[in-house]
Design a protein around this motif. Structure first.
Motif, PDB file in Angstrom:
ATOM      1  N   ILE A   1       4.453   1.646  -8.810  1.00  0.00           N
ATOM      2  CA  ILE A   1       3.003   1.429  -8.757  1.00  0.00           C
ATOM      3  C   ILE A   1       2.659   0.432  -7.646  1.00  0.00           C
ATOM      4  CG2 ILE A   1       1.059   0.348  -9.978  1.00  0.00           C
ATOM      5  CD1 ILE A   1       2.171   1.606 -12.556  1.00  0.00           C
ATOM      6  N   ILE A   2       3.418  -0.667  -7.592  1.00  0.00           N
ATOM      7  CA  ILE A   2       3.161  -1.671  -6.551  1.00  0.00           C
ATOM      8  C   ILE A   2       3.412  -1.078  -5.171  1.00  0.00           C
ATOM      9  CG2 ILE A   2       3.893  -3.898  -5.615  1.00  0.00           C
ATOM     10  CD1 ILE A   2       4.647  -4.696  -8.496  1.00  0.00           C
ATOM     11  N   ARG A   3       4.546  -0.396  -5.009  1.00  0.00           N
ATOM     12  CA  ARG A   3       4.895   0.177  -3.706  1.00  0.00           C
ATOM     13  C   ARG A   3       3.863   1.200  -3.244  1.00  0.00           C
ATOM     14  NH1 ARG A   3      10.613   3.182  -3.137  1.00  0.00           N
ATOM     15  NH2 ARG A   3       9.524   4.667  -4.512  1.00  0.00           N
ATOM     16  N   ASP A   4       3.396   2.021  -4.158  1.00  0.00           N
ATOM     17  CA  ASP A   4       2.426   3.065  -3.810  1.00  0.00           C
ATOM     18  C   ASP A   4       1.030   2.504  -3.553  1.00  0.00           C
ATOM     19  OD1 ASP A   4       4.487   4.837  -4.124  1.00  0.00           O
ATOM     20  OD2 ASP A   4       3.841   5.544  -6.111  1.00  0.00           O
ATOM     21  N   ASN A   5       0.810   1.252  -3.943  1.00  0.00           N
ATOM     22  CA  ASN A   5      -0.505   0.627  -3.770  1.00  0.00           C
ATOM     23  C   ASN A   5      -0.397  -0.666  -2.966  1.00  0.00           C
ATOM     24  OD1 ASN A   5      -2.565   2.235  -5.568  1.00  0.00           O
ATOM     25  ND2 ASN A   5      -0.688   2.063  -6.777  1.00  0.00           N
ATOM     26  N   THR A   6       0.433  -0.634  -1.940  1.00  0.00           N
ATOM     27  CA  THR A   6       0.573  -1.758  -1.021  1.00  0.00           C
ATOM     28  C   THR A   6       0.241  -1.283   0.389  1.00  0.00           C
ATOM     29  OG1 THR A   6       2.256  -2.898  -2.332  1.00  0.00           O
ATOM     30  CG2 THR A   6       2.196  -3.401   0.005  1.00  0.00           C
ATOM     31  N   TYR A   7      -0.662  -2.010   1.039  1.00  0.00           N
ATOM     32  CA  TYR A   7      -1.093  -1.652   2.396  1.00  0.00           C
ATOM     33  C   TYR A   7      -1.090  -2.905   3.257  1.00  0.00           C
ATOM     34  CZ  TYR A   7      -2.818   2.421  -0.162  1.00  0.00           C
ATOM     35  OH  TYR A   7      -2.914   3.540  -0.974  1.00  0.00           O
ATOM     36  N   ALA A   8      -0.500  -2.794   4.434  1.00  0.00           N
ATOM     37  CA  ALA A   8      -0.429  -3.942   5.345  1.00  0.00           C
ATOM     38  C   ALA A   8      -0.945  -3.530   6.718  1.00  0.00           C
ATOM     39  CB  ALA A   8       1.001  -4.449   5.456  1.00  0.00           C
ATOM     40  N   TYR A   9      -1.681  -4.438   7.339  1.00  0.00           N
ATOM     41  CA  TYR A   9      -2.242  -4.194   8.667  1.00  0.00           C
ATOM     42  C   TYR A   9      -1.842  -5.355   9.567  1.00  0.00           C
ATOM     43  CZ  TYR A   9      -4.564  -0.720   5.927  1.00  0.00           C
ATOM     44  OH  TYR A   9      -4.770   0.337   5.075  1.00  0.00           O
ATOM     45  N   LEU A  10      -1.187  -5.029  10.667  1.00  0.00           N
ATOM     46  CA  LEU A  10      -0.566  -6.020  11.534  1.00  0.00           C
ATOM     47  C   LEU A  10      -1.300  -6.121  12.859  1.00  0.00           C
ATOM     48  CD1 LEU A  10       3.101  -4.773  11.001  1.00  0.00           C
ATOM     49  CD2 LEU A  10       1.926  -6.572   9.709  1.00  0.00           C
ATOM     50  N   ILE A  11      -1.526  -7.354  13.273  1.00  0.00           N
ATOM     51  CA  ILE A  11      -2.140  -7.612  14.586  1.00  0.00           C
ATOM     52  C   ILE A  11      -1.169  -8.498  15.355  1.00  0.00           C
ATOM     53  CG2 ILE A  11      -4.118  -8.635  15.782  1.00  0.00           C
ATOM     54  CD1 ILE A  11      -5.695  -8.021  13.112  1.00  0.00           C
ATOM     55  N   VAL A  12      -0.611  -7.955  16.417  1.00  0.00           N
ATOM     56  CA  VAL A  12       0.427  -8.668  17.163  1.00  0.00           C
ATOM     57  C   VAL A  12      -0.079  -9.046  18.553  1.00  0.00           C
ATOM     58  CG1 VAL A  12       2.256  -7.502  15.894  1.00  0.00           C
ATOM     59  CG2 VAL A  12       1.486  -6.557  18.058  1.00  0.00           C
TER      60      VAL A  12
ATOM     61  N   ILE B   1      -9.139  -3.723   4.266  1.00  0.00           N
ATOM     62  CA  ILE B   1      -8.598  -4.301   3.033  1.00  0.00           C
ATOM     63  C   ILE B   1      -9.580  -4.072   1.883  1.00  0.00           C
ATOM     64  CG2 ILE B   1      -8.115  -6.504   1.871  1.00  0.00           C
ATOM     65  CD1 ILE B   1      -5.820  -5.606   3.604  1.00  0.00           C
ATOM     66  N   GLY B   2     -10.862  -4.264   2.152  1.00  0.00           N
ATOM     67  CA  GLY B   2     -11.879  -4.041   1.123  1.00  0.00           C
ATOM     68  C   GLY B   2     -11.945  -2.593   0.686  1.00  0.00           C
ATOM     69  N   MET B   3     -11.784  -1.680   1.640  1.00  0.00           N
ATOM     70  CA  MET B   3     -11.787  -0.253   1.304  1.00  0.00           C
ATOM     71  C   MET B   3     -10.597   0.086   0.413  1.00  0.00           C
ATOM     72  SD  MET B   3     -12.821   1.071   5.141  1.00  0.00           S
ATOM     73  CE  MET B   3     -12.457   2.788   4.825  1.00  0.00           C
ATOM     74  N   ARG B   4      -9.458  -0.491   0.718  1.00  0.00           N
ATOM     75  CA  ARG B   4      -8.262  -0.253  -0.098  1.00  0.00           C
ATOM     76  C   ARG B   4      -8.444  -0.839  -1.501  1.00  0.00           C
ATOM     77  NH1 ARG B   4      -5.757   3.985   2.062  1.00  0.00           N
ATOM     78  NH2 ARG B   4      -4.878   3.581   4.124  1.00  0.00           N
TER      79      ARG B   4
ATOM     80  N   ILE C   1      -7.630   1.125  -5.134  1.00  0.00           N
ATOM     81  CA  ILE C   1      -6.575   0.746  -6.077  1.00  0.00           C
ATOM     82  C   ILE C   1      -7.201   0.428  -7.428  1.00  0.00           C
ATOM     83  CG2 ILE C   1      -4.710  -0.886  -6.561  1.00  0.00           C
ATOM     84  CD1 ILE C   1      -4.520  -1.351  -3.527  1.00  0.00           C
ATOM     85  N   ASP C   2      -6.898   1.227  -8.392  1.00  0.00           N
ATOM     86  CA  ASP C   2      -7.514   1.077  -9.715  1.00  0.00           C
ATOM     87  C   ASP C   2      -6.710   0.116 -10.576  1.00  0.00           C
ATOM     88  OD1 ASP C   2      -9.291   1.477 -11.780  1.00  0.00           O
ATOM     89  OD2 ASP C   2      -8.233   3.244 -12.546  1.00  0.00           O
TER      90      ASP C   2
ATOM     91  N   CYS D   1      -2.626  -8.011   4.081  1.00  0.00           N
ATOM     92  CA  CYS D   1      -2.024  -7.089   3.141  1.00  0.00           C
ATOM     93  C   CYS D   1      -2.752  -7.118   1.808  1.00  0.00           C
ATOM     94  CB  CYS D   1      -0.549  -7.453   2.959  1.00  0.00           C
ATOM     95  SG  CYS D   1       0.322  -6.459   1.751  1.00  0.00           S
ATOM     96  N   ILE D   2      -2.805  -5.974   1.162  1.00  0.00           N
ATOM     97  CA  ILE D   2      -3.319  -5.876  -0.200  1.00  0.00           C
ATOM     98  C   ILE D   2      -2.281  -5.147  -1.031  1.00  0.00           C
ATOM     99  CG2 ILE D   2      -4.599  -3.727   0.307  1.00  0.00           C
ATOM    100  CD1 ILE D   2      -6.688  -4.703  -1.773  1.00  0.00           C
TER     101      ILE D   2
END
Length: 282
Positions: free
Chosen positions: A150-161, A217-220, A224-225, A278-279
């Motif tokens: 559940i955690i893995r399927d609902n984890t999203y990360a956005y990277l700015i390098v 992040i807000g959209m995600r 995620i319920d 990340c969320i």
């Protein structure tokens, strides 16, 4: 059944679990100017970035020696454990977790379950924390893996390098994406897709890239319920991480927001000053 949780040093672990008797950490090696450093043992994040900036050669990372991994598993077995859940950084970044499947019969009396987190750093540390808590509560293997999924399927990360060259030279991002970014002078947002780092969107400025990532992040969050946590992760860039945390706190006042850092292994690929938003489901 006595369960041990094993992870690797790319996980950013909460303080409260670092001394858990059921937790074991495998260090990932970083090679800098011909010298091997074991992450979390020979070198810490702050020291590493100073060495990185003065290094003569581009640093590389490698998988831990299988003999050392087997030795750790045998020591765990000697402590009376019969089951190991080994949670590791994404197979899209390192082949280490897939290599572990060859060891499932390597240690007598131990049942080994390698688990691909499909992420790293703070989100992976969260998975380790949850797994340890469930072990402490006496949860079954099925319950532990169901929660991890559940955690893995609902984890999203956005990277700015700051610089894509590290990712390109380390083979973690396609040359084409870096070339496009260089030609257009854009600030790309990267993300994890099936465990691999890919280009998510092309943005014209750093300020707009952060604003866009904050919005995503807000959209995600709406998708995620479940209760979630937000993370700001940095590569020797704490001041910017704290600024981002403040901005996220204003936009999402009810959210739990934590700051973590990228250690030497992930810092090698992302480069200094990288920021991840990340969320993750709790």
């Amino acid at each position: 059944m006595k369960i041990a949780i094993v992870t690797d040093s790319t996980a950013y672990l909460p303080e409260r679990i670092k001394n858990s008797p059921n937790l074991f950490v495998i260090p990932i090696p970083v090679i800098l100017d011909g010298k091997i450093y074991n992450e979390g043992i020979d070198i810490e994040a702050d020291e590493y970035y100073s060495l990185l900036n003065s290094s003569k050669e581009f640093p590389t990372t490698s998988q831990p020696a299988l003999g050392e991994v087997i030795d750790l598993y045998e020591k765990i077995a000697a402590k009376g454990y019969d089951t190991i859940i080994s949670i590791h950084l994404s197979a899209g970044i390192s082949g280490f977790v897939n290599t572990l499947f060859s060891l499932t019969d390597a240690v007598k009396g131990i049942t080994l379950y390698p688990y691909d987190s499909k992420i790293t750093s703070v989100p992976m540390g969260h998975m380790v924390e949850v797994a340890l808590d469930l072990v402490q509560e006496g949860a079954s293997l099925e319950e532990i893996f169901a929660r991890l999924d559940i955690i893995r399927d609902n984890t999203y990360a956005y990277l700015i390098v700051d610089d894509l060259n590290n990712l390109v030279r380390g083979g973690r991002l396609t040359n084409g994406a870096a070339l496009i970014a260089g030609l257009l002078k854009i600030k790309p947002i990267l993300t994890f897709e099936e465990g691999k780092i890919v280009l998510f969107e092309k943005i014209r400025s750093t300020k707009k890239a952060f604003a866009r990532a904050e919005k995503i992040i807000g959209m995600r969050d709406k998708e995620i319920d479940r209760p979630v946590k937000l993370y700001v992760i940095h590569a020797n860039n704490l001041a910017v991480a704290e600024e981002e945390k403040e901005k996220l706190a204003k936009q999402y006042p009810d959210a739990i927001i934590e700051i973590g850092h990228f250690g030497p292994v992930i810092g090698t690929h992302l480069g200094e000053k990288a920021i991840g938003l990340c969320i993750s489901a709790q």
